[in-house]
Design a protein around this motif. Structure first.
Motif, PDB file in Angstrom:
ATOM      1  N   LEU A  77       0.835  -1.205   0.000  1.00 39.90           N
ATOM      2  CA  LEU A  77       0.000   0.000   0.000  1.00 39.90           C
ATOM      3  C   LEU A  77       0.871   1.257   0.000  1.00 39.90           C
ATOM      4  O   LEU A  77       0.566   2.234  -0.697  1.00 39.90           O
ATOM      5  CB  LEU A  77      -0.924  -0.002   1.222  1.00 39.90           C
ATOM      6  CG  LEU A  77      -2.123  -0.954   1.163  1.00 39.90           C
ATOM      7  CD1 LEU A  77      -2.808  -1.015   2.519  1.00 39.90           C
ATOM      8  CD2 LEU A  77      -3.116  -0.514   0.083  1.00 39.90           C
ATOM      9  N   THR A  80       2.356   1.727  -3.469  1.00 39.01           N
ATOM     10  CA  THR A  80       1.324   2.191  -4.400  1.00 39.01           C
ATOM     11  C   THR A  80       1.019   3.667  -4.185  1.00 39.01           C
ATOM     12  O   THR A  80       0.876   4.439  -5.139  1.00 39.01           O
ATOM     13  CB  THR A  80       0.050   1.354  -4.244  1.00 39.01           C
ATOM     14  OG1 THR A  80       0.356  -0.027  -4.463  1.00 39.01           O
ATOM     15  CG2 THR A  80      -1.016   1.782  -5.243  1.00 39.01           C
ATOM     16  N   ALA A  84       1.528   6.628  -6.947  1.00 39.73           N
ATOM     17  CA  ALA A  84       0.380   7.453  -7.351  1.00 39.73           C
ATOM     18  C   ALA A  84       0.681   8.933  -7.094  1.00 39.73           C
ATOM     19  O   ALA A  84       0.343   9.802  -7.914  1.00 39.73           O
ATOM     20  CB  ALA A  84      -0.869   7.022  -6.597  1.00 39.73           C
ATOM     21  N   LEU A 111       1.996   2.047 -11.693  1.00 41.48           N
ATOM     22  CA  LEU A 111       0.882   2.063 -10.751  1.00 41.48           C
ATOM     23  C   LEU A 111       0.062   0.780 -10.862  1.00 41.48           C
ATOM     24  O   LEU A 111      -0.332   0.200  -9.841  1.00 41.48           O
ATOM     25  CB  LEU A 111       0.005   3.281 -11.018  1.00 41.48           C
ATOM     26  CG  LEU A 111      -1.190   3.477 -10.078  1.00 41.48           C
ATOM     27  CD1 LEU A 111      -0.712   3.639  -8.640  1.00 41.48           C
ATOM     28  CD2 LEU A 111      -2.018   4.675 -10.510  1.00 41.48           C
ATOM     29  N   ALA A 112      -0.191   0.330 -12.080  1.00 46.05           N
ATOM     30  CA  ALA A 112      -0.972  -0.897 -12.271  1.00 46.05           C
ATOM     31  C   ALA A 112      -0.251  -2.094 -11.657  1.00 46.05           C
ATOM     32  O   ALA A 112      -0.888  -2.959 -11.019  1.00 46.05           O
ATOM     33  CB  ALA A 112      -1.219  -1.131 -13.761  1.00 46.05           C
ATOM     34  N   ARG A 113       1.062  -2.150 -11.824  1.00 45.07           N
ATOM     35  CA  ARG A 113       1.830  -3.249 -11.221  1.00 45.07           C
ATOM     36  C   ARG A 113       1.710  -3.232  -9.704  1.00 45.07           C
ATOM     37  O   ARG A 113       1.498  -4.272  -9.076  1.00 45.07           O
ATOM     38  CB  ARG A 113       3.301  -3.112 -11.625  1.00 45.07           C
ATOM     39  CG  ARG A 113       4.214  -4.208 -11.065  1.00 45.07           C
ATOM     40  CD  ARG A 113       5.653  -3.780 -11.105  1.00 45.07           C
ATOM     41  NE  ARG A 113       5.904  -2.660 -10.194  1.00 45.07           N
ATOM     42  CZ  ARG A 113       6.951  -1.847 -10.294  1.00 45.07           C
ATOM     43  NH1 ARG A 113       7.807  -1.992 -11.281  1.00 45.07           N
ATOM     44  NH2 ARG A 113       7.105  -0.875  -9.421  1.00 45.07           N
ATOM     45  N   ASN A 114       1.815  -2.047  -9.111  1.00 45.87           N
ATOM     46  CA  ASN A 114       1.740  -1.960  -7.652  1.00 45.87           C
ATOM     47  C   ASN A 114       0.340  -2.258  -7.136  1.00 45.87           C
ATOM     48  O   ASN A 114       0.177  -2.832  -6.055  1.00 45.87           O
ATOM     49  CB  ASN A 114       2.200  -0.572  -7.194  1.00 45.87           C
ATOM     50  CG  ASN A 114       3.713  -0.433  -7.228  1.00 45.87           C
ATOM     51  OD1 ASN A 114       4.389  -1.167  -7.934  1.00 45.87           O
ATOM     52  ND2 ASN A 114       4.238   0.508  -6.472  1.00 45.87           N
ATOM     53  N   VAL A 115      -0.685  -1.842  -7.885  1.00 45.85           N
ATOM     54  CA  VAL A 115      -2.055  -2.178  -7.497  1.00 45.85           C
ATOM     55  C   VAL A 115      -2.251  -3.696  -7.523  1.00 45.85           C
ATOM     56  O   VAL A 115      -2.878  -4.281  -6.621  1.00 45.85           O
ATOM     57  CB  VAL A 115      -3.068  -1.472  -8.420  1.00 45.85           C
ATOM     58  CG1 VAL A 115      -4.475  -2.019  -8.204  1.00 45.85           C
ATOM     59  CG2 VAL A 115      -3.054   0.031  -8.169  1.00 45.85           C
ATOM     60  N   LEU A 116      -1.702  -4.354  -8.544  1.00 48.65           N
ATOM     61  CA  LEU A 116      -1.795  -5.815  -8.632  1.00 48.65           C
ATOM     62  C   LEU A 116      -1.089  -6.475  -7.459  1.00 48.65           C
ATOM     63  O   LEU A 116      -1.630  -7.413  -6.844  1.00 48.65           O
ATOM     64  CB  LEU A 116      -1.188  -6.291  -9.957  1.00 48.65           C
ATOM     65  CG  LEU A 116      -1.124  -7.811 -10.163  1.00 48.65           C
ATOM     66  CD1 LEU A 116      -2.511  -8.422 -10.112  1.00 48.65           C
ATOM     67  CD2 LEU A 116      -0.442  -8.148 -11.488  1.00 48.65           C
ATOM     68  N   THR A 118      -0.566  -5.172  -4.562  1.00 48.31           N
ATOM     69  CA  THR A 118      -1.376  -4.904  -3.369  1.00 48.31           C
ATOM     70  C   THR A 118      -2.538  -5.881  -3.280  1.00 48.31           C
ATOM     71  O   THR A 118      -2.872  -6.385  -2.200  1.00 48.31           O
ATOM     72  CB  THR A 118      -1.897  -3.459  -3.389  1.00 48.31           C
ATOM     73  OG1 THR A 118      -0.785  -2.551  -3.445  1.00 48.31           O
ATOM     74  CG2 THR A 118      -2.733  -3.152  -2.160  1.00 48.31           C
ATOM     75  N   GLY A 119      -3.164  -6.159  -4.425  1.00 46.91           N
ATOM     76  CA  GLY A 119      -4.236  -7.148  -4.443  1.00 46.91           C
ATOM     77  C   GLY A 119      -3.748  -8.528  -4.040  1.00 46.91           C
ATOM     78  O   GLY A 119      -4.432  -9.253  -3.286  1.00 46.91           O
TER      79      GLY A 119
END
Length: 322
Positions: A77, A80, A84, A111-116, A118-119
């Motif tokens: 988090l 990410t 962002a 950002l998309a990589r870090n969101v993934l 985080t998921g």
């Protein structure tokens, strides 16, 4: 597999950061990590946090996996949020999120990589809350399951070899070959705003004196180190070549540190780095005859090497007759 994926990511990231400590420190500067996390000790500790966390994810029993998964989720988090936030900065940001192997411009893909990730960390926490653990899962594997784990491990090993394989060293051309290969081009159109408020084109700037343009960003570790060399370069190149530090905007130029204020200029709409297709730090030499005299080059070591060549040429040039 979710937990194992996080183990591989954290271990790869931590080892890469340990192998390139300067890149990790530069990432703290580039991402403007809040002062609540001291840059020097934070950059030194972060690789070990990732490596130890990866080991704990792999070995922790069910009772201990929950707090470890919480730490991983908070870490992802934080990553990410920093990415962002960096996307809102005025100047482009380069982040060494994976040490030397992960240096790239921060953007939507980052950002998309870090969101993934985080998921995945959230899924790992959910798995831990259900009394799951890697040791228990491995103990329950049958023969087919072990073959699947072995295949995944082999794929990761191959990926690591591919990523970690050093690039072949290309022999440097001889001095004569460089002179033959370098085709001089007219100075392209570009404009700079000087600290006195005057705006000039690149051709006008170099009309009376050759100019070494050094493209910098204020929040960039390699740029900060390069900026600290500018005063020495300017003194040694004068009067044959003038040095100009090119910043992305007026605020960063007027607040620049590490060199004399009179060396600073800024480029409207990033036109200089766009016309030369470079990212900071970079350098290009404008000739007083209206043609490019060298470069552009990009990267901290490349800029230093380029300036060393220019200094050698200046030192070898005969002094003007009085």
């Amino acid at each position: 597999m979710v937990v194992l994926t996080l183990v591989v990511v954290l271990l790869t990231s931590g080892v890469a950061k340990l192998r390139d400590r300067r890149a990790t420190r530069d990432a703290f500067t580039a991402l403007r990590v809040p002062g609540v996390v001291p840059a020097e000790p934070g950059a030194a500790a972060l690789p070990w946090v990732e490596v130890v966390t990866a080991a704990l994810l792999l070995a922790a029993p069910a009772a201990w996996l929950v707090p470890v998964a919480v730490v991983v989720l908070l870490l992802m988090l934080a990553y990410t949020a920093l990415v962002a936030r960096a996307m809102t900065f005025d100047e482009p940001v380069t982040c060494s999120c994976f040490g030397g192997i992960g240096r790239h411009d921060v953007g939507a893909r980052t950002l998309a990589r870090n969101v993934l990730l985080t998921g995945l960390a959230g899924a790992a926490l959910w798995y831990a809350l259900g009394d799951g653990s890697v040791p228990a899962a491995l103990a329950a594997l049958d023969r087919d399951g072990w073959w699947a784990v072995a295949a995944a491990a082999a794929a990761c090993a191959v990926a690591g070899l591919v990523v970690g394989t050093p690039q072949a060293v290309v022999p440097l051309p001889t001095e004569d070959a460089e002179l033959l290969d370098y085709e001089r081009q007219a100075i392209p159109y570009g404009a700079l705003s000087l600290t006195g408020g005057r705006t000039v084109t690149l051709a006008e700037l170099s009309a009376t004196q050759a100019r070494l343009l050094v493209v910098l960003n204020p929040h960039c570790g390699p740029c900060v180190r390069t900026a600290e060399l500018l005063d020495d370069w300017a003194a040694r190149l004068a009067p044959a070549v003038g040095v100009v530090a090119v910043y992305p905007d007026a605020a960063s130029a007027t607040s620049a540190v590490g060199h004399s204020a009179d060396l600073a200029a800024w480029e409207p709409e990033l036109n200089v780095r766009r016309v030369f297709s470079v990212a900071a730090p970079a350098a290009v030499l404008l000739g007083a005859d209206g043609f490019l005299a060298g470069g552009p080059v990009e990267g901290e070591a490349e800029v230093a090497g380029f300036v060393a060549e220019v200094l050698a040429e200046v030192d070898e040039s005969p002094a003007p007759a009085e």
